[in-house]
Design a protein around this motif. Structure first.
Motif, PDB file in Angstrom:
ATOM      1  N   SER A   1       1.182  -1.279  -0.088  1.00 12.02           N
ATOM      2  CA  SER A   1      -0.399   0.106   0.122  1.00 12.02           C
ATOM      3  C   SER A   1       0.957   1.387  -0.368  1.00 12.02           C
ATOM      4  CB  SER A   1      -1.293   0.217   1.135  1.00 12.02           C
ATOM      5  OG  SER A   1      -1.604  -1.121   0.915  1.00 12.02           O
ATOM      6  N   VAL A   2       1.587   1.369   0.949  1.00 13.32           N
ATOM      7  CA  VAL A   2       3.145   2.051   0.729  1.00 13.32           C
ATOM      8  C   VAL A   2       3.509   2.586  -0.451  1.00 13.32           C
ATOM      9  CG1 VAL A   2       5.209   3.633   1.771  1.00 13.32           C
ATOM     10  CG2 VAL A   2       3.101   2.232   3.638  1.00 13.32           C
ATOM     11  N   ASP A   3       3.948   1.460  -1.231  1.00 15.43           N
ATOM     12  CA  ASP A   3       4.570   1.798  -2.323  1.00 15.43           C
ATOM     13  C   ASP A   3       3.881   2.640  -3.493  1.00 15.43           C
ATOM     14  OD1 ASP A   3       6.689   0.505  -1.886  1.00 15.43           O
ATOM     15  OD2 ASP A   3       6.356  -1.336  -2.212  1.00 15.43           O
ATOM     16  N   ILE A   4       1.893   1.621  -3.642  1.00 14.32           N
ATOM     17  CA  ILE A   4       1.575   2.507  -4.196  1.00 14.32           C
ATOM     18  C   ILE A   4       1.238   4.175  -4.034  1.00 14.32           C
ATOM     19  CG2 ILE A   4      -0.901   2.252  -4.752  1.00 14.32           C
ATOM     20  CD1 ILE A   4      -1.037  -1.071  -4.142  1.00 14.32           C
TER      21      ILE A   4
ATOM     22  N   LEU B   1       3.064   6.669  -7.030  1.00 17.36           N
ATOM     23  CA  LEU B   1       1.379   7.534  -7.171  1.00 17.36           C
ATOM     24  C   LEU B   1       1.999   9.014  -6.604  1.00 17.36           C
ATOM     25  CD1 LEU B   1      -1.823   6.264  -6.979  1.00 17.36           C
ATOM     26  CD2 LEU B   1      -0.913   6.640  -9.171  1.00 17.36           C
ATOM     27  N   LEU B   2       2.078   9.425  -5.884  1.00 23.19           N
ATOM     28  CA  LEU B   2       2.939  10.922  -5.606  1.00 23.19           C
ATOM     29  C   LEU B   2       3.708  11.410  -6.213  1.00 23.19           C
ATOM     30  CD1 LEU B   2       1.737  10.533  -1.736  1.00 23.19           C
ATOM     31  CD2 LEU B   2       1.331  12.015  -3.037  1.00 23.19           C
ATOM     32  N   GLY B   3       5.212  10.416  -5.964  1.00 25.71           N
ATOM     33  CA  GLY B   3       6.481  10.773  -6.998  1.00 25.71           C
ATOM     34  C   GLY B   3       5.731  11.468  -8.099  1.00 25.71           C
ATOM     35  N   LEU B   4       5.419  10.417  -8.814  1.00 26.32           N
ATOM     36  CA  LEU B   4       5.235  11.029 -10.260  1.00 26.32           C
ATOM     37  C   LEU B   4       4.919  11.792 -10.764  1.00 26.32           C
ATOM     38  CD1 LEU B   4       4.048   6.965 -11.766  1.00 26.32           C
ATOM     39  CD2 LEU B   4       5.801   8.046 -11.862  1.00 26.32           C
ATOM     40  N   ILE B   5       3.439  12.264  -9.791  1.00 30.46           N
ATOM     41  CA  ILE B   5       2.806  13.731  -9.780  1.00 30.46           C
ATOM     42  C   ILE B   5       3.969  15.284  -9.908  1.00 30.46           C
ATOM     43  CG2 ILE B   5       0.956  15.214  -8.888  1.00 30.46           C
ATOM     44  CD1 ILE B   5      -0.321  12.104  -8.433  1.00 30.46           C
ATOM     45  N   LEU B   6       4.090  14.614  -8.294  1.00 26.71           N
ATOM     46  CA  LEU B   6       5.613  15.598  -7.870  1.00 26.71           C
ATOM     47  C   LEU B   6       6.465  16.222  -9.004  1.00 26.71           C
ATOM     48  CD1 LEU B   6       4.753  15.239  -3.843  1.00 26.71           C
ATOM     49  CD2 LEU B   6       3.463  16.496  -5.060  1.00 26.71           C
TER      50      LEU B   6
ATOM     51  N   ILE C   1       7.907   3.748 -11.861  1.00 28.25           N
ATOM     52  CA  ILE C   1       6.393   2.808 -11.906  1.00 28.25           C
ATOM     53  C   ILE C   1       7.273   1.684 -12.488  1.00 28.25           C
ATOM     54  CG2 ILE C   1       6.251   2.597 -14.674  1.00 28.25           C
ATOM     55  CD1 ILE C   1       6.954   5.356 -15.975  1.00 28.25           C
ATOM     56  N   ASN C   2       7.923   0.578 -11.988  1.00 28.59           N
ATOM     57  CA  ASN C   2       8.100  -0.503 -12.074  1.00 28.59           C
ATOM     58  C   ASN C   2       7.230  -0.881 -10.358  1.00 28.59           C
ATOM     59  OD1 ASN C   2      11.731  -0.138 -13.318  1.00 28.59           O
ATOM     60  ND2 ASN C   2       9.993  -1.846 -14.200  1.00 28.59           N
TER      61      ASN C   2
ATOM     62  N   SER D   1       9.531  -3.178  -4.637  1.00 27.74           N
ATOM     63  CA  SER D   1       9.453  -2.180  -3.812  1.00 27.74           C
ATOM     64  C   SER D   1      10.417  -0.693  -4.041  1.00 27.74           C
ATOM     65  CB  SER D   1       9.517  -3.392  -2.426  1.00 27.74           C
ATOM     66  OG  SER D   1       8.916  -2.821  -1.327  1.00 27.74           O
ATOM     67  N   ILE D   2       9.787  -0.001  -2.671  1.00 25.90           N
ATOM     68  CA  ILE D   2      10.877   1.081  -2.380  1.00 25.90           C
ATOM     69  C   ILE D   2      12.213   0.915  -1.954  1.00 25.90           C
ATOM     70  CG2 ILE D   2      11.196   3.508  -0.969  1.00 25.90           C
ATOM     71  CD1 ILE D   2       8.275   3.155  -1.230  1.00 25.90           C
ATOM     72  N   VAL D   3      12.022  -0.186  -0.698  1.00 27.23           N
ATOM     73  CA  VAL D   3      13.074  -1.011  -0.140  1.00 27.23           C
ATOM     74  C   VAL D   3      12.997  -2.536  -0.221  1.00 27.23           C
ATOM     75  CG1 VAL D   3      14.348  -1.329   2.477  1.00 27.23           C
ATOM     76  CG2 VAL D   3      13.414   0.902   1.662  1.00 27.23           C
ATOM     77  N   GLY D   4      14.698  -3.074  -0.411  1.00 28.44           N
ATOM     78  CA  GLY D   4      14.373  -4.565  -1.618  1.00 28.44           C
ATOM     79  C   GLY D   4      15.141  -5.061  -1.469  1.00 28.44           C
TER      80      GLY D   4
END
Length: 210
Positions: free
Chosen positions: A9-12, A16-21, A102-103, A110-113
Motif C-alpha cells: 500500500s505504501v509503495d502504491i 503515485l505521489l512521486g510520479l505527480i510531484l 513506474i516499476n 518495492s521501494i526497499v529491498g
C-alpha cells in the motif's frame, strides 16, 4: 502478511505521489537527455525480481545507444567511454533510477529491498539463494545499497541482502530510506567500472554499527 500488505500500500501511494510531484523534473531530464546524445530517453534491461522472475527495469539512459547490452557497468573494460555527459550527472545523483517508480507502481519492485540483479548475474543470484534474498521483493534501494553499493564484492552484497531479509519490517524500511537520502547527498559508494573495493572487515564494521 500485515507487513506485506502495508508495504505494498505504501509503495502504491508513494509511487503515485512521486510520479505527480516529480513530473516537472522528469520533463527537464527528458529534454536534457535528448539534447545530450541520440537515442531513447529510457533504458530497459532484463532484471531478476521476486522468486527469480524476470522483468524489465526502467532507467533514464546514461550511456550511448551502441553500448553493449546486458553487461554490468563494472564488467565493461572502460565504462567511462560509454557514459554520456548527462549520464555522469544522472549516475552521481542517482536520478537515473527515478523511472523505477513506474516499476514500483506496477508491483515489479518495492521501494526497499535487494537491488534487482541482471538476469545473467548468476553468481549474485546464487549467493542470494543462500540467504533467501531472492524470495522477497526487489527494491529501489536496500540495505546493501547504503552499506557500500558499487564498492561491495558480490559475497558481501548478498550477505547484506540476507541481513535485510532477517531484519525487514516497516521501521527497518524507513531506516533504509533515510540512510539512502544521506548516501545520495554524499554520493557514497558510486564506483564506475569497479566493484568489491571495500574489504570484508570494513563492511562488517559498518554492518555492526547499523
Amino acid at each position: 502478511m500485515v507487513y506485506r500488505a502495508i508495504k505494498r500500500s505504501v509503495d502504491i501511494i508513494l509511487s503515485l505521489l512521486g510520479l505527480i510531484l516529480l513530473s516537472p523534473l522528469f520533463l527537464i531530464l527528458i529534454i536534457a537527455i535528448k539534447l545530450d546524445s541520440p537515442g531513447p530517453v529510457l533504458f530497459k534491461q532484463k532484471r531478476v525480481g521476486i522468486h527469480k522472475s524476470h522483468f524489465n527495469i526502467l532507467k533514464f539512459r546514461t550511456m550511448y545507444a551502441d553500448t553493449p547490452k546486458d553487461v554490468a557497468t563494472h564488467l565493461l573494460a572502460n565504462p567511462d567511454q560509454y557514459i554520456t555527459k548527462m549520464g555522469k550527472f544522472l549516475r552521481k545523483t542517482s536520478l537515473d533510477e527515478l523511472p523505477q517508480i513506474i516499476n514500483i507502481l506496477k508491483g515489479e519492485m518495492s521501494i526497499v529491498g535487494p537491488r534487482p540483479a541482471l538476469w545473467n548475474q548468476y553468481d549474485l543470484i546464487a549467493e542470494r539463494d543462500k540467504y533467501g534474498a531472492n524470495e522477497v521483493p526487489v527494491g529501489l534501494t536496500g540495505w546493501a545499497q547504503i552499506n557500500g553499493r558499487d564498492e561491495l564484492p558480490i559475497e558481501v552484497k548478498a550477505m547484506l541482502d540476507g541481513e535485510y531479509v532477517e531484519r525487514r519490517g516497516l521501521w527497518f524500511d524507513v531506516k533504509c530510506v533515510f540512510c539512502t537520502v544521506e548516501c545520495v547527498c554524499k554520493r557514497d559508494g558510486v564506483v564506475e567500472g569497479g566493484t568489491g573495493t571495500l574489504i570484508r572487515q570494513e563492511v562488517s564494521s559498518v554492518k555492526e554499527q547499523g
